[in-house]
Structure formats: C-alpha cells, structure tokens
Design a protein around this motif. Structure first.
Motif, PDB file in Angstrom:
ATOM      1  N   TYR A  61       0.837  -1.199   0.000  1.00  0.00           N
ATOM      2  CA  TYR A  61       0.000   0.000   0.000  1.00  0.00           C
ATOM      3  C   TYR A  61       0.872   1.249   0.000  1.00  0.00           C
ATOM      4  N   LEU A  62       0.269   2.319  -0.459  1.00  0.00           N
ATOM      5  CA  LEU A  62       0.829   3.666  -0.400  1.00  0.00           C
ATOM      6  C   LEU A  62      -0.354   4.560  -0.071  1.00  0.00           C
ATOM      7  N   ILE A  63      -0.344   5.125   1.140  1.00  0.00           N
ATOM      8  CA  ILE A  63      -1.511   5.856   1.624  1.00  0.00           C
ATOM      9  C   ILE A  63      -1.100   7.249   2.089  1.00  0.00           C
ATOM     10  N   ILE A  64      -1.804   8.234   1.604  1.00  0.00           N
ATOM     11  CA  ILE A  64      -1.691   9.593   2.113  1.00  0.00           C
ATOM     12  C   ILE A  64      -2.976   9.859   2.888  1.00  0.00           C
ATOM     13  N   ASP A  65      -2.861  10.450   4.065  1.00  0.00           N
ATOM     14  CA  ASP A  65      -4.030  10.737   4.895  1.00  0.00           C
ATOM     15  C   ASP A  65      -5.089  11.468   4.072  1.00  0.00           C
ATOM     16  N   SER A  66      -6.319  11.075   4.255  1.00  0.00           N
ATOM     17  CA  SER A  66      -7.425  11.651   3.477  1.00  0.00           C
ATOM     18  C   SER A  66      -7.508  13.172   3.610  1.00  0.00           C
ATOM     19  N   ASP A  67      -7.055  13.702   4.748  1.00  0.00           N
ATOM     20  CA  ASP A  67      -7.070  15.157   4.945  1.00  0.00           C
ATOM     21  C   ASP A  67      -6.006  15.875   4.123  1.00  0.00           C
ATOM     22  N   ARG A  68      -5.021  15.139   3.606  1.00  0.00           N
ATOM     23  CA  ARG A  68      -3.886  15.750   2.909  1.00  0.00           C
ATOM     24  C   ARG A  68      -3.810  15.365   1.435  1.00  0.00           C
ATOM     25  N   ARG A  69      -4.779  14.624   0.932  1.00  0.00           N
ATOM     26  CA  ARG A  69      -4.739  14.216  -0.476  1.00  0.00           C
ATOM     27  C   ARG A  69      -4.920  15.425  -1.376  1.00  0.00           C
ATOM     28  N   GLY A  70      -4.353  15.321  -2.563  1.00  0.00           N
ATOM     29  CA  GLY A  70      -4.436  16.413  -3.522  1.00  0.00           C
ATOM     30  C   GLY A  70      -3.238  17.341  -3.463  1.00  0.00           C
ATOM     31  N   GLU A  71      -2.327  17.098  -2.523  1.00  0.00           N
ATOM     32  CA  GLU A  71      -1.123  17.924  -2.390  1.00  0.00           C
ATOM     33  C   GLU A  71       0.074  17.291  -3.086  1.00  0.00           C
ATOM     34  N   ASP A  72      -0.130  16.176  -3.766  1.00  0.00           N
ATOM     35  CA  ASP A  72       0.906  15.416  -4.473  1.00  0.00           C
ATOM     36  C   ASP A  72       2.021  14.959  -3.542  1.00  0.00           C
ATOM     37  N   LEU A  73       1.661  14.598  -2.323  1.00  0.00           N
ATOM     38  CA  LEU A  73       2.629  14.091  -1.362  1.00  0.00           C
ATOM     39  C   LEU A  73       3.015  12.645  -1.647  1.00  0.00           C
ATOM     40  N   GLY A  74       2.131  11.918  -2.301  1.00  0.00           N
ATOM     41  CA  GLY A  74       2.389  10.511  -2.603  1.00  0.00           C
ATOM     42  C   GLY A  74       3.620  10.301  -3.460  1.00  0.00           C
ATOM     43  N   ASP A  75       3.927  11.263  -4.326  1.00  0.00           N
ATOM     44  CA  ASP A  75       5.091  11.140  -5.196  1.00  0.00           C
ATOM     45  C   ASP A  75       6.366  11.030  -4.376  1.00  0.00           C
ATOM     46  N   SER A  76       6.526  11.852  -3.359  1.00  0.00           N
ATOM     47  CA  SER A  76       7.732  11.814  -2.525  1.00  0.00           C
ATOM     48  C   SER A  76       7.821  10.515  -1.741  1.00  0.00           C
ATOM     49  N   LEU A  77       6.701  10.049  -1.215  1.00  0.00           N
ATOM     50  CA  LEU A  77       6.688   8.802  -0.460  1.00  0.00           C
ATOM     51  C   LEU A  77       7.012   7.621  -1.384  1.00  0.00           C
ATOM     52  N   LEU A  78       6.422   7.617  -2.564  1.00  0.00           N
ATOM     53  CA  LEU A  78       6.694   6.562  -3.538  1.00  0.00           C
ATOM     54  C   LEU A  78       8.167   6.567  -3.935  1.00  0.00           C
ATOM     55  N   ARG A  79       8.708   7.741  -4.216  1.00  0.00           N
ATOM     56  CA  ARG A  79      10.121   7.844  -4.591  1.00  0.00           C
ATOM     57  C   ARG A  79      11.036   7.348  -3.471  1.00  0.00           C
ATOM     58  N   SER A  80      10.694   7.632  -2.246  1.00  0.00           N
ATOM     59  CA  SER A  80      11.525   7.196  -1.119  1.00  0.00           C
ATOM     60  C   SER A  80      11.580   5.688  -1.013  1.00  0.00           C
ATOM     61  N   ILE A  81      10.429   5.052  -1.102  1.00  0.00           N
ATOM     62  CA  ILE A  81      10.407   3.595  -0.945  1.00  0.00           C
ATOM     63  C   ILE A  81      11.001   2.905  -2.170  1.00  0.00           C
ATOM     64  N   LEU A  82      10.806   3.465  -3.354  1.00  0.00           N
ATOM     65  CA  LEU A  82      11.420   2.885  -4.555  1.00  0.00           C
ATOM     66  C   LEU A  82      12.932   3.105  -4.557  1.00  0.00           C
TER      67      LEU A  82
END
Length: 147
Positions: A61-82
């Motif tokens: 899974y890759l989850i960004i808190d529902s309150d923070r979605r739309g800020e494109d934070l997932g890209d940084s988290l994905l890049r870190s784990i990859l």
C-alpha cells in the motif's frame, strides 16, 4: 517540514495503525517488511509498505491521509520507498491491482511472463502492474515540492 523515513521500532507502529484505520485499512503488525512513513511536524501524513520476496518487491500500500490528499505528497513517499528498493538491488516492484495513480507515476501493466514469474513465488494477481526502479529514476521528479 515534511520528512520521509523508514521505520524499524515497534513503538512507531501505533502512529502507522492510527493512520491506516482512519483511512479504512487494517492495522499493521509486521515490522519484518519495509515500511516508510511521511511526517510533518511529528504528525504522520502518509505510509507505504513493500514486502520483499527474493529480489522482488511487492507494494502492499501507499496511503496519504485523506485530509492531505491532492497535495501530491504521494510522489515523494513513492520515490523514497522505490529508492530504498533500487539501492538494495530490488529492481522490480509489483502492485497486484490496476491503479491509475501508480500508472501515472510510472508503473506499467505487467505482461504474461511477469505474471508467471510471480506465480512461482506464490503471488497471483489478475491486474498486475510493475515498476522498474532503474527506469523510474530516469524520469524527473513529478511533485510540486522539491525532491
């Protein structure tokens, strides 16, 4: 300031579980897997988990808190784990479902040979997508924030 880090302590799982449950996922108990978290001012805002089988990564899974979605934070988290995977010779990361967000970020539909390879490791998925970490990092950062 936003930071991303790999967790390794049992105490850190309570924050992870709070975020998972809030966003409709089951609690996490397994620290034997690779879990990365994203925090801002000590508040957990994202979490990602990869299971490694031999030299293959399976994104759970890759989850960004529902309150923070739309800020494109997932890209940084994905890049870190990859990046962790790439540095540890895990060159292929799979996700067992079709996912438009991940496909937009560089995951591609897996072919029949890839599916058969995973079956030999007891991973069966009809809608499998794959990311080659070397190819992924040839592309530029896709976030609005600095990488």
């Amino acid at each position: 300031m936003i930071s991303v880090k790999k967790i390794s302590k049992k105490e850190e799982l309570s924050k992870v579980n709070k975020l998972l449950v809030k966003n409709g996922f089951q609690e996490e108990n397994d620290l034997d897997q690779i879990i990365y978290v994203m925090e801002e001012n000590e508040e957990l805002i994202g979490v990602a988990k990869i299971t490694v089988i031999k030299n293959i990564g399976l994104l759970n899974y890759l989850i960004i808190d529902s309150d923070r979605r739309g800020e494109d934070l997932g890209d940084s988290l994905l890049r870190s784990i990859l990046n962790y995977c790439d540095l540890n010779s895990i060159k292929k990361v799979y996700y067992p479902y079709e996912n438009l967000y991940l496909q937009k970020k560089g995951f591609k539909l897996a072919d029949v040979d890839e599916k058969e390879l995973l079956k030999t490791n007891n991973i069966i998925a009809d809608k499998l997508i794959i990311c080659n970490t070397e190819e992924f990092f040839k592309n530029s950062c896709q976030t609005k924030r600095r990488c």
